[in-house]
Motif scaffolding. Structure first.
Motif, PDB file in Angstrom:
ATOM      1  N   PRO A 124       0.807  -1.227   0.000  1.00 42.31           N
ATOM      2  CA  PRO A 124       0.000   0.000   0.000  1.00 42.31           C
ATOM      3  C   PRO A 124       0.839   1.276   0.000  1.00 42.31           C
ATOM      4  CG  PRO A 124      -0.052  -1.055   2.157  1.00 42.31           C
ATOM      5  CD  PRO A 124       0.610  -2.026   1.225  1.00 42.31           C
ATOM      6  N   HIS A 125       2.041   1.208   0.578  1.00 40.14           N
ATOM      7  CA  HIS A 125       2.912   2.386   0.600  1.00 40.14           C
ATOM      8  C   HIS A 125       3.420   2.697  -0.810  1.00 40.14           C
ATOM      9  CE1 HIS A 125       2.575   1.688   4.832  1.00 40.14           C
ATOM     10  NE2 HIS A 125       3.262   0.552   4.760  1.00 40.14           N
ATOM     11  N   GLN A 126       3.774   1.655  -1.551  1.00 40.10           N
ATOM     12  CA  GLN A 126       4.196   1.834  -2.929  1.00 40.10           C
ATOM     13  C   GLN A 126       3.047   2.386  -3.773  1.00 40.10           C
ATOM     14  OE1 GLN A 126       7.365   1.154  -3.936  1.00 40.10           O
ATOM     15  NE2 GLN A 126       6.972   1.853  -6.021  1.00 40.10           N
ATOM     16  N   THR A 127       1.870   1.851  -3.567  1.00 35.79           N
ATOM     17  CA  THR A 127       0.698   2.306  -4.321  1.00 35.79           C
ATOM     18  C   THR A 127       0.416   3.779  -4.052  1.00 35.79           C
ATOM     19  OG1 THR A 127      -0.261   0.083  -4.241  1.00 35.79           O
ATOM     20  CG2 THR A 127      -1.770   1.905  -4.679  1.00 35.79           C
ATOM     21  N   ARG A 128       0.524   4.188  -2.791  1.00 33.61           N
ATOM     22  CA  ARG A 128       0.276   5.585  -2.425  1.00 33.61           C
ATOM     23  C   ARG A 128       1.269   6.525  -3.096  1.00 33.61           C
ATOM     24  NH1 ARG A 128       2.322   8.956   1.652  1.00 33.61           N
ATOM     25  NH2 ARG A 128       3.633   7.236   2.383  1.00 33.61           N
ATOM     26  N   LEU A 129       2.534   6.132  -3.120  1.00 33.84           N
ATOM     27  CA  LEU A 129       3.554   6.985  -3.732  1.00 33.84           C
ATOM     28  C   LEU A 129       3.387   7.040  -5.251  1.00 33.84           C
ATOM     29  CD1 LEU A 129       6.699   6.039  -1.634  1.00 33.84           C
ATOM     30  CD2 LEU A 129       5.270   8.054  -1.425  1.00 33.84           C
ATOM     31  N   GLU A 130       3.098   5.910  -5.854  1.00 32.85           N
ATOM     32  CA  GLU A 130       2.942   5.899  -7.308  1.00 32.85           C
ATOM     33  C   GLU A 130       1.723   6.715  -7.741  1.00 32.85           C
ATOM     34  OE1 GLU A 130       3.140   2.021  -9.036  1.00 32.85           O
ATOM     35  OE2 GLU A 130       5.134   1.587  -8.187  1.00 32.85           O
ATOM     36  N   ALA A 131       0.689   6.757  -6.896  1.00 27.05           N
ATOM     37  CA  ALA A 131      -0.491   7.558  -7.219  1.00 27.05           C
ATOM     38  C   ALA A 131      -0.171   9.043  -7.253  1.00 27.05           C
ATOM     39  CB  ALA A 131      -1.599   7.279  -6.202  1.00 27.05           C
ATOM     40  N   ALA A 132       0.862   9.450  -6.500  1.00 25.37           N
ATOM     41  CA  ALA A 132       1.244  10.868  -6.464  1.00 25.37           C
ATOM     42  C   ALA A 132       2.159  11.255  -7.621  1.00 25.37           C
ATOM     43  CB  ALA A 132       1.924  11.194  -5.139  1.00 25.37           C
ATOM     44  N   LEU A 133       2.643  10.276  -8.367  1.00 23.84           N
ATOM     45  CA  LEU A 133       3.614  10.576  -9.425  1.00 23.84           C
ATOM     46  C   LEU A 133       3.117  11.575 -10.467  1.00 23.84           C
ATOM     47  CD1 LEU A 133       5.476   7.229 -10.259  1.00 23.84           C
ATOM     48  CD2 LEU A 133       6.493   9.388  -9.503  1.00 23.84           C
ATOM     49  N   PRO A 134       1.926  11.419 -11.045  1.00 22.64           N
ATOM     50  CA  PRO A 134       1.511  12.350 -12.115  1.00 22.64           C
ATOM     51  C   PRO A 134       1.556  13.825 -11.709  1.00 22.64           C
ATOM     52  CG  PRO A 134       0.116  10.414 -12.140  1.00 22.64           C
ATOM     53  CD  PRO A 134       0.951  10.319 -10.900  1.00 22.64           C
ATOM     54  N   PRO A 135       0.940  14.225 -10.565  1.00 22.64           N
ATOM     55  CA  PRO A 135       1.038  15.645 -10.210  1.00 22.64           C
ATOM     56  C   PRO A 135       2.456  16.076  -9.834  1.00 22.64           C
ATOM     57  CG  PRO A 135      -0.089  14.414  -8.478  1.00 22.64           C
ATOM     58  CD  PRO A 135       0.033  13.501  -9.652  1.00 22.64           C
ATOM     59  N   VAL A 136       3.241  15.155  -9.258  1.00 21.71           N
ATOM     60  CA  VAL A 136       4.628  15.495  -8.925  1.00 21.71           C
ATOM     61  C   VAL A 136       5.427  15.757 -10.193  1.00 21.71           C
ATOM     62  CG1 VAL A 136       6.787  14.583  -7.992  1.00 21.71           C
ATOM     63  CG2 VAL A 136       4.664  14.291  -6.716  1.00 21.71           C
TER      64      VAL A 136
END
Length: 237
Positions: free
Chosen positions: A7-19
């Motif tokens: 879940p931690h990986q999923t949370r970070l990857e979800a933030a990738l586009p706006p980052v």
């Protein structure tokens, strides 16, 4: 654990586009490399997002910001500065470019990643322990012996072990890794050294801690006997 099950990986990857949108909008940025634990698919509850961005011009800087609760750190450098860090055998930079993922691709970034992989595979130049460095380690072991029956022994032993492992990597020509990865990394590179470090980290009795520390240090010094030595005379400012 697979990335999909983390879940931690999923949370970070979800933030990738706006980052990435924010990084790409930074004046001068034309390429970006995603690096660190999340880029390797190894995120934990405390991981952030780390990037190297290539920029035009003659300036370098670091920025940090937060997107959707995810902390982000970006190192901005022109290509020539990255190559200068490669030439200086900057372990962190070489490892990041060797293991990172291009998220804003560019031929310059492709070239740097290829160079970093070659450097990483070759390893750094081994740097022998100097006579002055040997003396300091032996002297610190004696300081630890002097307080083996005091609470401060744990503090001193950990500090000496840290310096010894740093030098063990340099002497053997191994790329540095973060300290939290030392036990696992040493278990592959030198299992006996890993056991000695583990004894320092986990021993419940100071005598066992000291024994592990001395074995670890003697991998560098050979023994714990003082020898004649000293530094060369230097002018006083």
């Amino acid at each position: 654990m697979k990335a999909a099950d983390n879940p931690h990986q999923t949370r970070l990857e979800a933030a990738l586009p706006p980052v990435l949108e924010r990084i790409a909008a930074t004046p001068g940025v034309y390429a970006a490399l995603w690096c660190g634990s999340a880029a390797r698919g190894e995120a934990n509850a405390y991981s952030d997002l780390d990037f190297h961005a290539l920029v035009t011009g003659d300036h370098r800087w670091r920025s940090n910001f937060v997107v959707d609760g995810v902390p982000v750190e970006v190192f901005h450098n022109p290509v020539r500065k990255v190559r200068a860090m490669f030439a200086a055998e900057d372990a962190a930079t070489i490892t990041m470019f060797a293991q990172g993922r291009a998220v804003l691709p560019h031929p310059d970034l492709d070239a740097l990643m290829a160079e970093a992989r070659a450097l990483h595979a070759a390893g750094p130049k081994p740097r022998p322990l100097t006579e002055d460095g040997r003396f300091k380690l032996v002297d610190e072991i004696m300081d630890c012996r002097a307080v083996v029956d005091q609470p401060t022994h744990a503090l001193l032993a950990l500090a000496v072990a840290s310096r010894a492992v740093d030098r063990l990597y340099m002497v053997n020509g191994w790329w540095e890794v973060k300290r939290e990865r030392w036990p696992a990394d040493l278990a592959v590179k030198n299992p006996e050294a890993a056991r000695e470090l583990n004894a320092v980290l986990t021993a419940s009795e100071p005598d066992s801690r000291q024994e592990g520390l001395e074995k670890l240090v003697m991998r560098l010094t050979g023994n714990l006997i003082y020898r004649d030595g000293g530094t060369a005379p230097a002018p006083v400012p």
